[in-house]
Design a protein around this motif. Structure first.
Motif, PDB file in Angstrom:
ATOM      1  N   LEU A   8       0.829  -1.205   0.000  1.00 29.88           N
ATOM      2  CA  LEU A   8       0.000   0.000   0.000  1.00 29.88           C
ATOM      3  C   LEU A   8       0.863   1.255   0.000  1.00 29.88           C
ATOM      4  CD1 LEU A   8      -2.485  -1.185   2.751  1.00 29.88           C
ATOM      5  CD2 LEU A   8      -2.852  -1.207   0.285  1.00 29.88           C
ATOM      6  N   ASP A   9       0.405   2.253  -0.730  1.00 25.31           N
ATOM      7  CA  ASP A   9       1.086   3.551  -0.766  1.00 25.31           C
ATOM      8  C   ASP A   9       0.008   4.628  -0.784  1.00 25.31           C
ATOM      9  OD1 ASP A   9       3.139   5.374  -0.847  1.00 25.31           O
ATOM     10  OD2 ASP A   9       3.839   4.843  -2.854  1.00 25.31           O
ATOM     11  N   ASP A  10       0.396   5.847  -0.488  1.00 23.67           N
ATOM     12  CA  ASP A  10      -0.592   6.924  -0.518  1.00 23.67           C
ATOM     13  C   ASP A  10      -0.694   7.521  -1.924  1.00 23.67           C
ATOM     14  OD1 ASP A  10       1.937   8.030  -0.314  1.00 23.67           O
ATOM     15  OD2 ASP A  10       1.424   9.436   1.266  1.00 23.67           O
ATOM     16  N   ILE A  11       0.418   8.006  -2.462  1.00 21.92           N
ATOM     17  CA  ILE A  11       0.404   8.651  -3.770  1.00 21.92           C
ATOM     18  C   ILE A  11       1.417   7.986  -4.695  1.00 21.92           C
ATOM     19  CG2 ILE A  11       0.793  10.817  -5.014  1.00 21.92           C
ATOM     20  CD1 ILE A  11       0.068  12.260  -2.398  1.00 21.92           C
ATOM     21  N   TYR A  12       0.960   7.596  -5.890  1.00 20.52           N
ATOM     22  CA  TYR A  12       1.818   7.019  -6.912  1.00 20.52           C
ATOM     23  C   TYR A  12       2.248   8.154  -7.836  1.00 20.52           C
ATOM     24  CZ  TYR A  12       3.171   3.906 -10.777  1.00 20.52           C
ATOM     25  OH  TYR A  12       3.849   3.234 -11.754  1.00 20.52           O
ATOM     26  N   THR A  13       3.527   8.453  -7.842  1.00 22.67           N
ATOM     27  CA  THR A  13       4.035   9.495  -8.733  1.00 22.67           C
ATOM     28  C   THR A  13       4.867   8.844  -9.831  1.00 22.67           C
ATOM     29  OG1 THR A  13       4.067  11.053  -6.896  1.00 22.67           O
ATOM     30  CG2 THR A  13       5.295  11.682  -8.848  1.00 22.67           C
ATOM     31  N   THR A  14       5.997   8.290  -9.467  1.00 23.74           N
ATOM     32  CA  THR A  14       6.835   7.575 -10.442  1.00 23.74           C
ATOM     33  C   THR A  14       6.735   6.065 -10.262  1.00 23.74           C
ATOM     34  OG1 THR A  14       8.763   7.601  -8.988  1.00 23.74           O
ATOM     35  CG2 THR A  14       8.520   9.457 -10.517  1.00 23.74           C
ATOM     36  N   GLY A  15       6.212   5.624  -9.132  1.00 23.59           N
ATOM     37  CA  GLY A  15       6.128   4.199  -8.850  1.00 23.59           C
ATOM     38  C   GLY A  15       7.385   3.637  -8.205  1.00 23.59           C
ATOM     39  N   ARG A  16       8.379   4.478  -7.989  1.00 25.86           N
ATOM     40  CA  ARG A  16       9.665   4.005  -7.463  1.00 25.86           C
ATOM     41  C   ARG A  16       9.532   3.381  -6.080  1.00 25.86           C
ATOM     42  NH1 ARG A  16      13.473   1.575  -9.482  1.00 25.86           N
ATOM     43  NH2 ARG A  16      15.532   2.027  -8.730  1.00 25.86           N
ATOM     44  N   THR A  17       8.764   3.998  -5.202  1.00 25.30           N
ATOM     45  CA  THR A  17       8.601   3.453  -3.848  1.00 25.30           C
ATOM     46  C   THR A  17       7.961   2.077  -3.905  1.00 25.30           C
ATOM     47  OG1 THR A  17       8.384   5.671  -2.932  1.00 25.30           O
ATOM     48  CG2 THR A  17       7.564   3.866  -1.580  1.00 25.30           C
ATOM     49  N   LEU A  18       6.900   1.931  -4.698  1.00 28.62           N
ATOM     50  CA  LEU A  18       6.235   0.630  -4.817  1.00 28.62           C
ATOM     51  C   LEU A  18       7.166  -0.419  -5.426  1.00 28.62           C
ATOM     52  CD1 LEU A  18       2.672   1.717  -6.001  1.00 28.62           C
ATOM     53  CD2 LEU A  18       3.308   0.783  -3.774  1.00 28.62           C
ATOM     54  N   MET A  19       7.950  -0.018  -6.418  1.00 29.51           N
ATOM     55  CA  MET A  19       8.859  -0.977  -7.048  1.00 29.51           C
ATOM     56  C   MET A  19       9.985  -1.415  -6.106  1.00 29.51           C
ATOM     57  SD  MET A  19       7.384  -1.774  -9.723  1.00 29.51           S
ATOM     58  CE  MET A  19       8.614  -2.937 -10.257  1.00 29.51           C
ATOM     59  N   HIS A  20      10.452  -0.511  -5.265  1.00 27.17           N
ATOM     60  CA  HIS A  20      11.451  -0.892  -4.267  1.00 27.17           C
ATOM     61  C   HIS A  20      10.860  -1.920  -3.301  1.00 27.17           C
ATOM     62  CE1 HIS A  20      14.968   1.568  -5.018  1.00 27.17           C
ATOM     63  NE2 HIS A  20      14.215   2.635  -5.175  1.00 27.17           N
ATOM     64  N   ALA A  21       9.662  -1.663  -2.818  1.00 29.55           N
ATOM     65  CA  ALA A  21       9.010  -2.601  -1.901  1.00 29.55           C
ATOM     66  C   ALA A  21       8.740  -3.930  -2.605  1.00 29.55           C
ATOM     67  CB  ALA A  21       7.717  -1.993  -1.363  1.00 29.55           C
ATOM     68  N   TYR A  22       8.240  -3.866  -3.827  1.00 33.85           N
ATOM     69  CA  TYR A  22       7.953  -5.068  -4.622  1.00 33.85           C
ATOM     70  C   TYR A  22       9.204  -5.933  -4.757  1.00 33.85           C
ATOM     71  CZ  TYR A  22       6.092  -7.824  -8.533  1.00 33.85           C
ATOM     72  OH  TYR A  22       5.654  -8.844  -9.330  1.00 33.85           O
ATOM     73  N   ASP A  23      10.321  -5.308  -5.021  1.00 39.75           N
ATOM     74  CA  ASP A  23      11.589  -6.017  -5.198  1.00 39.75           C
ATOM     75  C   ASP A  23      11.990  -6.793  -3.943  1.00 39.75           C
ATOM     76  OD1 ASP A  23      13.967  -6.655  -6.768  1.00 39.75           O
ATOM     77  OD2 ASP A  23      15.024  -5.364  -5.331  1.00 39.75           O
ATOM     78  N   ILE A  24      11.778  -6.197  -2.778  1.00 39.67           N
ATOM     79  CA  ILE A  24      12.111  -6.894  -1.523  1.00 39.67           C
ATOM     80  C   ILE A  24      11.275  -8.162  -1.382  1.00 39.67           C
ATOM     81  CG2 ILE A  24      11.995  -6.750   1.008  1.00 39.67           C
ATOM     82  CD1 ILE A  24      14.322  -5.161  -0.041  1.00 39.67           C
ATOM     83  N   PHE A  25       9.987  -8.066  -1.637  1.00 43.54           N
ATOM     84  CA  PHE A  25       9.106  -9.235  -1.529  1.00 43.54           C
ATOM     85  C   PHE A  25       9.457 -10.285  -2.579  1.00 43.54           C
ATOM     86  CE2 PHE A  25       6.378  -6.113   0.655  1.00 43.54           C
ATOM     87  CZ  PHE A  25       6.183  -6.803   1.839  1.00 43.54           C
TER      88      PHE A  25
END
Length: 89
Positions: free
Chosen positions: A57-74
């Motif tokens: 979960l994230d609040d605001i998707y701008t570039t997607g970098r935060t989600l992709m970093h988290a995705y990579d860990i999982f």
């Protein structure tokens, strides 16, 4: 951000985010995309069976970098069924 989703989902904190040099909101698109990995897995992550579904979960998707970093860990931890959700784009 926890408060945004706490009434909707049964949340489990599985990642720790290290502080970056400056907040994402203060970076331009290029700087955001160059941001190195900021997440570390918490010990609780290893207690979850790999066949479990993961929703990041994230609040605001701008570039997607935060989600992709988290995705990579999982993904590196062996999870296969990983989805993401953000409130706004």
């Amino acid at each position: 951000m926890y408060e945004l989703y706490a009434d909707i989902f049964d949340l489990k904190l599985l990642l720790k985010k290290n502080d970056a040099d400056k907040p994402q909101a203060q970076k331009n698109r290029s700087e955001r995309l160059k941001t190195p990995q900021t997440f570390l897995p918490l010990p609780e992550l290893m207690k979850i069976q790999k066949n479990q579904r993961i929703l990041i979960l994230d609040d605001i998707y701008t570039t997607g970098r935060t989600l992709m970093h988290a995705y990579d860990i999982f993904l590196r931890a062996g999870f296969k069924n990983i989805c993401t959700f953000s409130l706004s784009r």
